[in-house]
Design a protein around this motif. Structure first.
Motif, mmCIF file in Angstrom:
data_model
loop_
_atom_site.group_PDB
_atom_site.id
_atom_site.type_symbol
_atom_site.label_atom_id
_atom_site.label_comp_id
_atom_site.label_asym_id
_atom_site.label_seq_id
_atom_site.Cartn_x
_atom_site.Cartn_y
_atom_site.Cartn_z
ATOM 1 N N THR A 552 -1.392 -120.152 46.168
ATOM 2 C CA THR A 552 -2.087 -120.911 45.139
ATOM 3 C C THR A 552 -3.500 -121.241 45.610
ATOM 4 O OG1 THR A 552 -1.237 -123.000 46.040
ATOM 5 C CG2 THR A 552 0.062 -121.948 44.290
ATOM 6 N N TRP A 553 -4.275 -121.868 44.715
ATOM 7 C CA TRP A 553 -5.645 -122.258 45.033
ATOM 8 C C TRP A 553 -5.747 -123.704 45.511
ATOM 9 C CZ3 TRP A 553 -9.600 -118.683 44.256
ATOM 10 C CH2 TRP A 553 -9.295 -117.562 43.462
ATOM 11 N N ASP A 554 -4.757 -124.519 45.276
ATOM 12 C CA ASP A 554 -4.883 -125.976 45.267
ATOM 13 C C ASP A 554 -5.217 -126.565 46.633
ATOM 14 O OD1 ASP A 554 -2.165 -127.144 46.558
ATOM 15 O OD2 ASP A 554 -1.786 -125.256 45.523
ATOM 16 N N GLN A 555 -5.559 -127.870 46.590
ATOM 17 C CA GLN A 555 -5.945 -128.613 47.788
ATOM 18 C C GLN A 555 -4.753 -129.196 48.529
ATOM 19 O OE1 GLN A 555 -6.099 -129.680 44.736
ATOM 20 N NE2 GLN A 555 -5.954 -131.914 44.552
ATOM 21 N N HIS A 556 -3.540 -128.970 48.019
ATOM 22 C CA HIS A 556 -2.342 -129.498 48.672
ATOM 23 C C HIS A 556 -1.766 -128.505 49.680
ATOM 24 C CE1 HIS A 556 -2.312 -132.769 45.791
ATOM 25 N NE2 HIS A 556 -2.409 -131.893 44.810
ATOM 26 N N ASP A 557 -1.627 -127.232 49.239
ATOM 27 C CA ASP A 557 -0.945 -126.253 50.084
ATOM 28 C C ASP A 557 -1.468 -124.845 49.838
ATOM 29 O OD1 ASP A 557 0.885 -125.457 52.002
ATOM 30 O OD2 ASP A 557 2.575 -125.342 50.617
ATOM 31 N N GLY A 558 -2.626 -124.725 49.204
ATOM 32 C CA GLY A 558 -3.142 -123.414 48.851
ATOM 33 C C GLY A 558 -4.367 -123.015 49.639
ATOM 34 N N LEU A 559 -5.161 -122.120 49.046
ATOM 35 C CA LEU A 559 -6.338 -121.570 49.714
ATOM 36 C C LEU A 559 -7.296 -122.651 50.187
ATOM 37 C CD1 LEU A 559 -8.262 -119.239 50.489
ATOM 38 C CD2 LEU A 559 -9.033 -119.208 48.104
ATOM 39 N N THR A 560 -7.466 -123.696 49.382
ATOM 40 C CA THR A 560 -8.417 -124.750 49.747
ATOM 41 C C THR A 560 -8.081 -125.386 51.087
ATOM 42 O OG1 THR A 560 -8.694 -125.218 47.391
ATOM 43 C CG2 THR A 560 -9.507 -126.874 48.911
ATOM 44 N N THR A 561 -6.789 -125.485 51.393
ATOM 45 C CA THR A 561 -6.375 -126.146 52.632
ATOM 46 C C THR A 561 -6.757 -125.348 53.869
ATOM 47 O OG1 THR A 561 -4.159 -125.132 52.694
ATOM 48 C CG2 THR A 561 -4.408 -127.145 51.405
#
Length: 769
Positions: A552-561
């Motif tokens: 995923t992209w998200d800030q929880h467990d994705g690319l953002t992290t």
């Protein structure tokens, strides 16, 4: 026992003749004038410790003219030392934990009854001692002593801090409050994924799996319903590294391995909680972030430079057996014209594939047999296969972890059942009831505290992996030692829970050294990469990767992290770090779907080009996930970014040498290169970074975005690596185009390194002639 011994030693020191103290007059403490009739000053090495019972901060520590640590005058009270009686509830499933500390009683009434200085043993620096009582009936001791740490080029001074109460005390949690500035920011703490600056947060420090989702809903909720804790939280991490540095050039390392909490929610105080009666920490100082991290890694250890073959291009994650690898290699040669950009194939299923079932039904998830020998049905003529690929300058990498599963019912041939051998020799960790611990896919964990099990497991790596000619492997897991485990010779399970990944790394390091000594491997070219780690892991790891992110992209467990993980772990000594290109965890259920998209995979490739290693992963659902060879456009992009990665090979080699000798990471926060610019700390810059000192990188981390916002430091000039367009830094944001295939990277104008990178990009046909 260690805590009791140290308390006893220092209690003896405290009754010796005090010297080095000044009271009643004006005196200078490291360049700071103190005017108090009640103050006392002591010194240990280059540090000065000032105690003044009339000051709001009772104890202040100076290094030269800088105050580097001080007890909290607190927004609540002056009682910096306290304790609590807690009951701890621990629920474990594999490597995930739910820990609940319930406070039964707190003790916050503190009285200092004695203080002084004594000569350190064996010619060591002076020991500064404070002692007193908590709640009138519990004795406490606070000790300071400078220690000298040497690396290859210079010496560094750290101030060790020990805080303890008696082992017989009814209180079992220590609490230490110390001061910070209202605008002080906290960075580091190992591999953190969701937050970079920890100011304003309450951060537990405990080694575990990071969880799946980590706040991404509804995924986290669903997994927690299936297995409590499986979803993780924003702070769950594979690493236990309770170290931070601040914008005031202060560093602090908690050396105690037990569960701890750093509470940074107060504006001008840090409250540290430790589930132990003995706390050991280090105050680490420096004139800049680079100097702090160099001093810190001189103590904890540094990572060695990676072999040159990894600079060649992509390490392609594959599985499926010999024929599948040959088919993909032919596809690469057909589309790309050659395989020159393939550095290696990473084959995690070398031990054979295992279909997971639930209630006797196949659930469509393919795993591995955790029995560390080649599956000759899956990969026939294994050693010849490796040699043939090596003749094409393509390395083979495999997989191992510290667990074994029973293969007696696998249905395909095997030579050894290592699980049974470990059972027969009592090589597994046992749970609190004395039974062999079982977790994950009915697997059990090797007890590395047992030297016989340690040597046996090491020999498996030497004979079954290194002797075959492989060049590396994923060195997985390491987080699942139960806190009540029964270990060899009754060793402390809580300490081993944290130490385990350090020892697991050392075992792999020793296996390579011994195989090389015995002529079975060329050790200098072998790399293993780990996700779990602790404070001293850098000295025992060749490479790290950031673990099992979702696709995923998200800030929880994705690319953002990944960006935040690179920054935080780099400051914590994990200088050579990378990620699974495309992420790992995919979900395909009726109620919820998280599958890797083409755009996500391509953007992940772009970020990976600016890290230590460029390696892809098929993920948990290889068929459903978008892969590097799902279409020609993706494959061309994948290898274009591999060539971009190759374009930085000489520069990366220089950065790795700097990491090896100074502990400075390859991926750096902006403030590491611009430490005197307050905006580097006061603005959230956790989504851009410096790759070394010469390249500023701002990856796309949100879907459907074709540009990025980049903050350029004041009085700097930059050239875009793709367009050569110039950007002038005015201490503000600019918007820069970032179409797929041209990630935003700026080189410093006038930089010889930047010019060499552009020349290399021409060489690799990334720029038009």
């Amino acid at each position: 026992m260690l805590g009791k011994m140290l308390v006893s030693v220092y209690m003896v020191a405290s009754v010796l003749v005090f010297y080095g103290a000044c009271t009643g007059d004006v005196f200078e403490a490291g360049g700071i004038y103190v005017d108090s009739a009640t103050a006392s000053k002591y010194s240990s090495g280059p540090f000065n410790i000032v105690y003044d019972p009339q000051d709001d901060s009772l104890i202040k520590v100076y290094d030269g003219a800088s105050m580097v640590w001080f007890t909290s005058s607190s927004e609540q009270s002056r009682n910096f030392a306290s304790a609590a009686k807690i009951t701890e509830s621990v629920k474990q499933n594999g490597g995930t934990y739910v820990i609940d500390n319930k406070v039964v009683e707190t003790c916050e009434e503190m009285t200092i009854t004695d203080h002084g200085s004594a000569a350190g043993a064996g010619g060591g620096h002076n020991v500064i001692h404070f002692s007193g009582t908590i709640c009138n009936d519990t004795n406490f001791s606070l000790i300071f002593q400078a220690h000298t740490v040497n690396d290859n080029t210079q010496s560094w001074s750290h101030l060790q801090l020990n805080y303890s109460i008696a082992d017989s005390s009814p209180y079992n949690q220590l609490r230490l409050s110390y001061g910070c500035e209202g605008d002080e920011h906290f960075y580091g703490f190992g591999a953190q994924y969701s937050k970079f600056d920890m100011k304003g947060n309450r951060l537990p420090m405990f080694l575990s799996e990071q969880g799946v989702g980590r706040g991404l809903e509804p995924l986290t909720f669903i997994l927690d319903e299936v297995s409590q804790g499986a979803g993780g939280t924003w702070y769950t991490t594979y690493t236990h590294v309770p170290f931070y540095m601040t914008n005031y050039h202060r560093g602090f390392l908690l050396e105690s391995p037990q569960y701890s909490v750093f509470d940074m929610t107060l504006q001008t105080a840090v409250r540290l909680e430790l589930n132990s009666r003995f706390m050991q920490a280090r105050i680490i100082t420096g004139k800049s972030p680079k100097e702090i991290v160099t001093s810190y890694t001189a103590y904890t250890g540094r990572m060695k430079s990676l072999p040159d073959w990894l600079n060649k291009g992509a390490v392609v994650g594959m599985q499926g057996g010999t024929n599948a690898v040959q088919q993909v290699l032919s596809q690469i040669e057909h589309v790309m014209g050659s395989s020159e950009d393939v550095a290696g194939f990473w084959l995690q299923d070398w031990t054979g594939q295992r279909n997971f079932t639930s209630s006797g039904k196949d659930i469509g998830r393919v795993g591995l047999w955790w029995n560390w020998e080649v599956d000759s049905t899956h990969y026939p003529n294994w050693e010849s296969f490796i040699k043939n690929l090596r003749a094409q300058n393509i390395a083979v990498l495999t997989y191992i972890n510290a667990l074994l599963s029973d293969v007696s019912d696998r249905g395909t041939p095997y030579q050894h059942n290592y699980w049974q051998e470990a059972i027969d020799n009592d090589y597994f960790v046992r749970n609190g009831s004395g039974d062999v611990w079982v977790g994950y896919t009915k697997a059990s964990l090797i007890d590395l505290s047992n030297p016989h099990a340690y040597s046996w497991y090491k020999e498996i790596i030497i004979q079954n992996m290194l002797a075959s000619g492989i060049k590396g492997w994923m060195c997985d897991f390491g987080e699942s030692v139960p806190l009540d485990a029964k270990l060899w010779q009754s060793q402390d399970a809580r300490e081993w829970h944290t130490r385990y990944p350090e020892v697991w790394g050392r075992l792999n390091k020793e296996a390579i050294a011994e195989a090389t000594q015995r002529g079975l491997s060329d050790g200098k070219d072998v790399v293993y990469f780990m996700r779990s780690g602790a404070t001293f892991s850098a000295a025992n790891a060749r490479l790290f990767w950031l673990g099992d992110q979702t696709v995923t992209w998200d800030q929880h467990d994705g690319l953002t992290t990944i960006i935040i993980g690179l920054l935080s772990s780099g400051l914590s000594g994990y200088t050579l770090q990378h990620s699974d290109i495309g992420g790992y965890t995919a979900i395909d259920l009726k109620v919820i779907k998280y599958l890797r998209s083409k755009e996500l995979f391509m953007r992940w490739c772009e970020l990976a080009a600016f890290t230590s290693v460029y390696r892809s992963h098929l993920g948990t659902l290889p068929t459903e996930n978008w892969q590097f060879n799902s279409d020609n456009e993706t494959m061309i992009h994948y290898f274009k970014m591999a060539r971009l990665f190759k374009s930085f090979s000489e520069y990366r080699t220089t950065l790795m040498a700097e990491a090896e000798h100074k502990g400075v990471p390859l991926v750096r926060p902006m403030f590491m290169e611009y430490p005197n610019d307050s905006k580097m700390y006061n603005i959230d810059l956790s989504h851009q970074f410096m790759f070394g000192s010469e390249l500023l990188v701002a990856p796309v981390y949100e879907h459907h975005q074709l540009s990025v916002r980049v903050f350029l430091p004041m009085n700097t000039s930059w050239l875009h690596i793709w367009t050569n367009k110039e950007y002038t830094g005015k201490g503000d944001w600019v918007v820069i185009d970032a179409p797929i295939g041209k990630p935003c990277a700026l080189r410093l104008k006038g930089s010889l390194v930047g010019e060499e990178i552009v020349t290399s990009m021409y060489k690799h046909q990334l720029l038009p002639v």
